[in-house]
Design a protein around this motif. Structure first.
Motif, PDB file in Angstrom:
ATOM      1  N   PRO A 144       0.624  -1.096   0.103  1.00 14.58           N
ATOM      2  CA  PRO A 144      -0.110  -0.152  -0.103  1.00 14.58           C
ATOM      3  C   PRO A 144       0.742   1.203  -0.003  1.00 14.58           C
ATOM      4  N   ASP A 145       2.208   1.232   0.674  1.00 17.48           N
ATOM      5  CA  ASP A 145       2.824   2.280   0.604  1.00 17.48           C
ATOM      6  C   ASP A 145       3.324   2.849  -0.678  1.00 17.48           C
ATOM      7  N   LEU A 146       3.819   1.691  -1.315  1.00 19.89           N
ATOM      8  CA  LEU A 146       4.343   1.815  -2.985  1.00 19.89           C
ATOM      9  C   LEU A 146       3.136   2.129  -3.778  1.00 19.89           C
ATOM     10  N   MET A 147       2.035   1.886  -3.412  1.00 15.86           N
ATOM     11  CA  MET A 147       0.797   2.372  -4.196  1.00 15.86           C
ATOM     12  C   MET A 147       0.532   3.877  -4.291  1.00 15.86           C
ATOM     13  N   LYS A 148       0.822   4.167  -2.875  1.00 17.98           N
ATOM     14  CA  LYS A 148       0.504   5.672  -2.702  1.00 17.98           C
ATOM     15  C   LYS A 148       1.658   6.308  -3.454  1.00 17.98           C
ATOM     16  N   GLU A 149       2.928   5.920  -3.117  1.00 22.64           N
ATOM     17  CA  GLU A 149       4.020   6.375  -3.781  1.00 22.64           C
ATOM     18  C   GLU A 149       3.740   6.579  -5.345  1.00 22.64           C
ATOM     19  N   LEU A 150       3.213   5.827  -6.024  1.00 26.36           N
ATOM     20  CA  LEU A 150       3.055   5.602  -7.363  1.00 26.36           C
ATOM     21  C   LEU A 150       1.815   6.284  -7.951  1.00 26.36           C
ATOM     22  N   ALA A 151       1.044   6.861  -7.031  1.00 28.40           N
ATOM     23  CA  ALA A 151      -0.409   7.346  -7.227  1.00 28.40           C
ATOM     24  C   ALA A 151      -1.329   6.461  -7.886  1.00 28.40           C
ATOM     25  N   ILE A 152      -1.383   5.113  -7.449  1.00 26.10           N
ATOM     26  CA  ILE A 152      -2.327   4.226  -8.043  1.00 26.10           C
ATOM     27  C   ILE A 152      -3.439   4.040  -7.143  1.00 26.10           C
ATOM     28  N   PRO A 153      -4.555   4.373  -7.600  1.00 25.18           N
ATOM     29  CA  PRO A 153      -5.965   4.478  -6.703  1.00 25.18           C
ATOM     30  C   PRO A 153      -6.451   3.274  -6.402  1.00 25.18           C
ATOM     31  N   ALA A 154      -5.630   2.301  -5.908  1.00 20.66           N
ATOM     32  CA  ALA A 154      -6.097   0.742  -5.676  1.00 20.66           C
ATOM     33  C   ALA A 154      -5.105  -0.077  -4.691  1.00 20.66           C
ATOM     34  N   GLU A 155      -5.448  -1.193  -4.502  1.00 22.40           N
ATOM     35  CA  GLU A 155      -4.556  -1.894  -3.625  1.00 22.40           C
ATOM     36  C   GLU A 155      -3.624  -2.615  -4.213  1.00 22.40           C
ATOM     37  N   ARG A 156      -3.509  -2.706  -5.425  1.00 22.98           N
ATOM     38  CA  ARG A 156      -2.245  -3.196  -6.168  1.00 22.98           C
ATOM     39  C   ARG A 156      -2.251  -2.741  -7.490  1.00 22.98           C
ATOM     40  N   PRO A 169      19.012  -6.164 -14.763  1.00 24.14           N
ATOM     41  CA  PRO A 169      20.329  -7.255 -14.059  1.00 24.14           C
ATOM     42  C   PRO A 169      19.656  -8.309 -12.962  1.00 24.14           C
ATOM     43  N   ASP A 170      20.529  -9.194 -12.874  1.00 25.22           N
ATOM     44  CA  ASP A 170      20.120 -10.253 -12.011  1.00 25.22           C
ATOM     45  C   ASP A 170      19.622  -9.401 -10.522  1.00 25.22           C
ATOM     46  N   ASN A 171      18.662 -10.213 -10.026  1.00 24.62           N
ATOM     47  CA  ASN A 171      18.508  -9.836  -8.435  1.00 24.62           C
ATOM     48  C   ASN A 171      18.101  -8.266  -8.354  1.00 24.62           C
ATOM     49  N   THR A 172      17.266  -7.803  -9.242  1.00 20.36           N
ATOM     50  CA  THR A 172      16.772  -6.392  -9.125  1.00 20.36           C
ATOM     51  C   THR A 172      15.733  -6.445  -8.114  1.00 20.36           C
ATOM     52  N   ASP A 173      15.790  -5.284  -7.278  1.00 21.08           N
ATOM     53  CA  ASP A 173      14.621  -5.518  -6.005  1.00 21.08           C
ATOM     54  C   ASP A 173      13.467  -5.416  -6.596  1.00 21.08           C
ATOM     55  N   GLY A 174      12.523  -6.262  -6.114  1.00 21.35           N
ATOM     56  CA  GLY A 174      11.029  -6.116  -6.617  1.00 21.35           C
ATOM     57  C   GLY A 174      10.376  -4.828  -6.883  1.00 21.35           C
ATOM     58  N   GLU A 175      10.585  -4.087  -5.805  1.00 20.90           N
ATOM     59  CA  GLU A 175       9.952  -2.553  -5.628  1.00 20.90           C
ATOM     60  C   GLU A 175      10.418  -1.879  -7.056  1.00 20.90           C
ATOM     61  N   ASP A 176      11.602  -2.062  -7.180  1.00 24.01           N
ATOM     62  CA  ASP A 176      12.310  -1.290  -8.293  1.00 24.01           C
ATOM     63  C   ASP A 176      11.805  -1.596  -9.681  1.00 24.01           C
ATOM     64  N   VAL A 177      11.485  -2.882  -9.911  1.00 20.42           N
ATOM     65  CA  VAL A 177      10.789  -3.448 -11.143  1.00 20.42           C
ATOM     66  C   VAL A 177       9.409  -3.169 -11.237  1.00 20.42           C
ATOM     67  N   VAL A 178       8.659  -2.998 -10.209  1.00 17.21           N
ATOM     68  CA  VAL A 178       7.206  -2.221 -10.188  1.00 17.21           C
ATOM     69  C   VAL A 178       7.297  -0.748 -10.430  1.00 17.21           C
ATOM     70  N   ARG A 179       8.316  -0.068  -9.954  1.00 17.26           N
ATOM     71  CA  ARG A 179       8.285   1.289 -10.202  1.00 17.26           C
ATOM     72  C   ARG A 179       8.670   1.599 -11.673  1.00 17.26           C
ATOM     73  N   ILE A 180       9.485   0.831 -12.054  1.00 20.05           N
ATOM     74  CA  ILE A 180       9.921   0.912 -13.619  1.00 20.05           C
ATOM     75  C   ILE A 180       8.748   0.712 -14.692  1.00 20.05           C
ATOM     76  N   MET A 181       7.989  -0.350 -14.275  1.00 26.09           N
ATOM     77  CA  MET A 181       7.055  -0.745 -15.096  1.00 26.09           C
ATOM     78  C   MET A 181       5.800   0.174 -15.069  1.00 26.09           C
ATOM     79  N   VAL A 182       5.422   0.688 -13.991  1.00 27.71           N
ATOM     80  CA  VAL A 182       4.520   1.790 -13.820  1.00 27.71           C
ATOM     81  C   VAL A 182       4.933   3.128 -14.365  1.00 27.71           C
ATOM     82  N   LYS A 183       6.149   3.424 -14.327  1.00 27.90           N
ATOM     83  CA  LYS A 183       6.736   4.766 -14.924  1.00 27.90           C
ATOM     84  C   LYS A 183       6.538   4.438 -16.488  1.00 27.90           C
ATOM     85  N   HIS A 184       6.725   3.300 -17.012  1.00 24.79           N
ATOM     86  CA  HIS A 184       6.671   3.240 -18.399  1.00 24.79           C
ATOM     87  C   HIS A 184       5.172   3.272 -18.755  1.00 24.79           C
TER      88      HIS A 184
END
Length: 338
Positions: A144-156, A169-184
């Motif tokens: 929920p904190d990441l959803m708030k940061e990314l301005a997503i009006p939902a639980e996921r 790269p290998d072993n990228t943090d899951g949060e970073d992957v989500v951030r990049i995809m949402v930014k895209h």
């Protein structure tokens, strides 16, 4: 040997020894080169310096583990090595190896996320590609904190993980992957007046058809039904509501179960998106085809029969769903992709 010569020797000997030692250090760091062949060397997540040093030396990438240790220690680099895979080419000096591991860019995994995959499927794709663990990705996509940061009006983050080809790269943090995809996603849709409901509808359009030209028409059906407060009765929404226990067989009991995603039971959109739609499905949600169709039935080849009333709908069901010959050997994969 006279006294003056002895004194000179005492003075010069340490200097010569120091010069020789310095020359050896300079040679090892700057001149000696890894003889090859080029290799991919992986620094494992959490791996200590001693282990990295030992493996580099055992593979012949460096010619002195002791000097490698001492130089890294003096320069404060022992904790600066990045995790990941790095290419070390033939002819690389020891200083070059250090620079690669400290400042270089790890080798990247090229991962393609197809349109219409949900966050659980995307998590499995990234895990199989060595990018991040599925559990870490799912946790981030539901944070929920990441959803708030990314301005997503939902639980996921479902619906906002833009489908495309990524390099991580290998072993990228899951949060970073989500951030990049949402930014895209934001970059791709920045010129659209897009609401959360539009994303939900786009995800439904994406899941309902494998035929690109049908998307606006299916969107039109959903818009027509919503205006009449008819239940949308979409199998993909119902499946998403039970996804984490779904075994591939949608039963009558599943259609009767009340969930926030079962559009057989609720006269509205589901609670949230059910997959991550591509740009064309999003456009179809925003620009539905204008018509009077209220129903559609699969032809079992990725296309649909569209009807305006329940009587014609039932006939289409008989023709294409209850007729075994109409279901044999057909696939949406055989459709032209345009």
């Amino acid at each position: 040997m006279n006294k003056k010569a002895a004194i000179a020797l005492l003075i010069l000997a340490p200097l010569v020894a120091a010069f020789a030692a310095g020359l050896r250090v300079y040679y090892s760091l700057n001149i000696w080169q890894y003889p090859g062949p080029s290799i991919v060397f992986e620094v494992r997540p959490g791996e200590g310096f001693a282990s990295v040093n030992g493996r580099l030396h055992s593979k012949g990438v460096i010619n002195s583990a002791k000097l490698f240790h001492r130089y890294s220690q003096v320069q404060g680099l022992m904790t600066k090595f990045q995790a990941g895979k790095f290419e070390i080419k033939e002819g690389t000096t020891m200083l070059g190896v250090i620079d690669i591991l400290v400042h270089g860019t790890p080798m990247l995994n090229k991962i393609t996320v197809p349109e219409g995959k949900n966050l659980f499927e995307i998590a499995a794709i990234f895990e199989s590609g060595g990018v991040t663990k599925a559990a870490d990705f799912i946790k981030a996509a539901k944070d929920p904190d990441l959803m708030k940061e990314l301005a997503i009006p939902a639980e996921r983050a479902e619906g906002y993980l833009y489908p495309d080809t990524y390099s991580f790269p290998d072993n990228t943090d899951g949060e970073d992957v989500v951030r990049i995809m949402v930014k895209h996603f934001r970059n791709k849709t920045m010129d659209m007046d897009l609401s959360h409901d539009d994303v939900i509808l786009a995800s439904m359009v994406e899941k309902e058809t494998g035929a690109a030209w049908e998307r606006p028409r299916i969107s039109g059906v959903f818009h027509n039904r919503l205006k009449k407060r008819m239940r949308l009765q979409s199998d993909p929404t119902t499946i998403y509501g039970i996804w984490e226990r779904f075994n591939g067989n949608l039963r009558k009991a599943d259609l009767l179960e009340v969930t926030d995603y079962n559009t057989y039971k609720i006269p509205a959109l589901p609670k949230g998106p059910i997959c991550n739609p591509g740009l064309e499905a999003i456009k179809a949600a925003l620009e539905p085809e204008s018509h009077q169709f209220l129903y559609f039935v699969s032809r079992n080849d990725g296309t649909h029969v569209f009807t305006k009333n329940y009587k014609d709908h039932l006939k289409a069901v008989d023709d294409f769903q209850k007729n075994p010959s109409a279901r044999k050997g057909k696939s949406w994969r055989d459709l032209p992709q345009n």
